[in-house]
Design a protein around this motif. Structure first.
Motif, short mmCIF file in Angstrom:
data_model
loop_
_atom_site.label_atom_id
_atom_site.label_comp_id
_atom_site.label_asym_id
_atom_site.label_seq_id
_atom_site.Cartn_x
_atom_site.Cartn_y
_atom_site.Cartn_z
N ASP A 217 81.11 50.85 45.61
CA ASP A 217 81.27 50.48 47.02
C ASP A 217 82.55 51.03 47.63
O ASP A 217 82.64 51.19 48.85
CB ASP A 217 81.26 48.95 47.17
N ALA A 218 83.54 51.33 46.79
CA ALA A 218 84.79 51.88 47.29
C ALA A 218 84.75 53.40 47.38
O ALA A 218 85.71 54.03 47.85
CB ALA A 218 85.95 51.45 46.39
N GLY A 219 83.64 54.01 46.92
CA GLY A 219 83.52 55.45 46.98
C GLY A 219 84.09 56.17 45.77
O GLY A 219 84.17 57.40 45.75
N ASP A 220 84.49 55.42 44.73
CA ASP A 220 84.98 56.04 43.50
C ASP A 220 83.79 56.51 42.65
O ASP A 220 82.72 55.89 42.66
CB ASP A 220 85.83 55.06 42.70
N VAL A 221 84.00 57.58 41.90
CA VAL A 221 82.93 58.17 41.09
C VAL A 221 82.83 57.44 39.76
O VAL A 221 83.84 57.21 39.08
CB VAL A 221 83.20 59.67 40.86
N LEU A 222 81.60 57.08 39.38
CA LEU A 222 81.38 56.43 38.08
C LEU A 222 81.40 57.47 36.97
O LEU A 222 80.73 58.52 37.07
CB LEU A 222 80.04 55.69 38.07
N VAL A 223 82.17 57.20 35.93
CA VAL A 223 82.22 58.07 34.76
C VAL A 223 82.06 57.21 33.51
O VAL A 223 82.34 56.00 33.52
CB VAL A 223 83.54 58.88 34.69
N SER A 224 81.61 57.84 32.45
CA SER A 224 81.45 57.13 31.19
C SER A 224 82.46 57.65 30.17
O SER A 224 82.80 58.84 30.18
CB SER A 224 80.03 57.30 30.64
N ILE A 225 82.91 56.77 29.33
CA ILE A 225 83.83 57.14 28.24
C ILE A 225 83.01 57.23 26.97
O ILE A 225 82.45 56.23 26.50
CB ILE A 225 84.96 56.10 28.10
N GLU A 226 82.90 58.46 26.45
CA GLU A 226 82.13 58.72 25.23
C GLU A 226 80.70 58.23 25.35
O GLU A 226 80.10 57.77 24.37
CB GLU A 226 82.82 58.08 24.02
N GLY A 227 80.14 58.31 26.57
CA GLY A 227 78.74 57.97 26.76
C GLY A 227 78.42 56.50 26.65
O GLY A 227 77.25 56.13 26.57
N ARG A 228 79.45 55.64 26.69
CA ARG A 228 79.18 54.21 26.52
C ARG A 228 79.83 53.39 27.62
O ARG A 228 79.15 52.84 28.47
CB ARG A 228 79.68 53.74 25.14
N GLN A 229 81.13 53.30 27.62
CA GLN A 229 81.85 52.43 28.55
C GLN A 229 81.95 53.06 29.93
O GLN A 229 82.28 54.24 30.07
CB GLN A 229 83.24 52.14 28.01
N LEU A 230 81.67 52.27 30.97
CA LEU A 230 81.75 52.76 32.34
C LEU A 230 83.11 52.47 32.95
O LEU A 230 83.68 51.40 32.76
CB LEU A 230 80.67 52.10 33.21
N THR A 231 83.62 53.45 33.69
CA THR A 231 84.84 53.27 34.45
C THR A 231 84.70 54.10 35.72
O THR A 231 83.61 54.62 36.01
CB THR A 231 86.08 53.68 33.64
N VAL A 232 85.75 54.22 36.50
CA VAL A 232 85.68 54.99 37.74
C VAL A 232 86.82 55.99 37.80
O VAL A 232 87.85 55.83 37.16
CB VAL A 232 85.71 54.08 38.99
N GLU A 233 86.59 57.03 38.60
CA GLU A 233 87.59 58.07 38.82
C GLU A 233 87.66 58.34 40.32
O GLU A 233 86.66 58.22 41.04
CB GLU A 233 87.19 59.35 38.08
N SER A 234 88.83 58.68 40.80
CA SER A 234 89.00 58.98 42.22
C SER A 234 88.07 60.12 42.63
O SER A 234 88.02 61.17 41.99
CB SER A 234 90.45 59.38 42.50
#
Length: 335
Positions: free
Chosen positions: A51-68
């Motif tokens: 919702d904030a417009g940050d890009v969703l990325v995965s860490i080693e194909g498992r854990q989700l986080t976001v990147e600017s």
């Protein structure tokens, strides 16, 4: 799957051709959740944002986080030496690293077919009216109480209430779009002010590309990338009021659940037939859109040139095509 996931389009303008494999590899190395495909001859992608417009990325194909989003777009632009934009309903980001202008992509053939459900009399004398209305030469045939029409050139969409419902099916390469002009959406429309908006479709359904996922992950990440590859729908009203989607689909005899099922389908060779069936369109529409049949070759079809010069050229190029008995009678007694 998180509820705040949105779809963002990634547009890429590079001086040199950039392939789907290159884009997929770049996104995968960054852990970006996305799908890649070809849109109108150019490689493109969709990525997941919050919702904030940050890009969703995965860490080693498992854990989700976001990147600017800005950081991701700038990094990709630099790697590809390209102009890259990311656009969603909550964020727009652009970065430029293209040293030379982009070469125009070679556009695949565009086939667009209209199905007109209102004002169908079957009177052949009414067919030339479409050429004047759309400001283009047309090929038209009556099928199952509806007009099926293909315009040649760049038609000016203009669909008054009496001719609705109208459906346009357009295929460009792997892209498929269905637009609906609803009679219900025109309730309360009066005067020339409303007429200016008669070309805007009330419902649009699109399958933009044959998307493929960036990763081979399973579980939540696979679900998100599958969602990114879905068909999309949008609505618009000339009157500034919400479009009643169910009422618009009911005019076609279509069921909401069948339409929604087509949006979840893979964009493969069978999609056109599924869409034609779900929207209750004549089967000939699918054949014309695919390019497997020429509308002018269908029994009962008529080609109508917009200008006298065009009609003269058409008759010279198609000497074996005889006018219908009705057309010959009308020409004889109109002198």
């Amino acid at each position: 799957m998180p509820r705040d996931i949105r779809i963002a389009s990634l547009d890429i303008r590079a001086s040199d051709d950039i392939t789907v494999d290159v884009v997929a590899d770049s996104l995968a190395r960054r852990g970006v959740l996305g799908v890649v495909g070809v849109v109108e001859g150019r490689t493109a992608a969709r990525v997941a944002v919050n919702d904030a417009g940050d890009v969703l990325v995965s860490i080693e194909g498992r854990q989700l986080t976001v990147e600017s989003a800005s950081r991701v777009v700038e990094s990709l632009a630099g790697e590809w030496s390209a102009d890259v934009t990311l656009e969603s309903d909550v964020r727009f980001v652009a970065a430029s690293a293209r040293p030379e202008p982009t070469r125009d992509a070679e556009m695949p053939p565009r086939r667009r077919v209209y199905v007109i459900g209102g004002g169908v009399t079957g009177d052949p004398a009414r067919r030339p009216d479409f050429a004047a209305q759309l400001e283009a030469s047309v090929s038209v045939i009556a099928i199952d109480g509806r007009w099926v029409l293909q315009a040649h050139g760049e038609p000016q969409d203009y669909w008054p209430s009496a001719q609705r419902p109208v459906v346009a099916v357009t295929a460009v390469g792997d892209s498929l779009t269905v637009e609906v002009w609803s009679r219900d959406a025109m309730r309360g429309a009066v005067g020339s002010h409303d007429a200016q908006m008669l070309g805007i479709p009330n419902l649009t359904f699109s399958w933009q590309a044959r998307w493929r996922p960036v990763s081979d992950a399973r579980g939540q990440i696979a679900d998100i990338e599958r969602m990114l590859g879905r068909g999309r729908q949008s609505s618009s009203s000339a009157l500034g009021q919400p479009v009643d989607r169910d009422a618009a689909l009911a005019e076609l005899g279509a069921e909401r659940n069948e339409i929604e099922e087509t949006l979840t389908r893979d964009n493969d060779h069978a999609l056109i037939d599924a869409v034609v069936g779900a929207f209750r369109l004549p089967t000939e529409v699918g054949r014309i859109v695919r390019g497997t049949v020429d509308i002018d070759a269908l029994p009962g079809a008529e080609h109508v040139e917009r200008t006298p010069a065009g009609r003269m050229v058409w008759r010279q190029l198609h000497p074996a095509r005889r006018d219908s008995v009705w057309a010959r009678w009308r020409r004889r007694f109109s002198r």
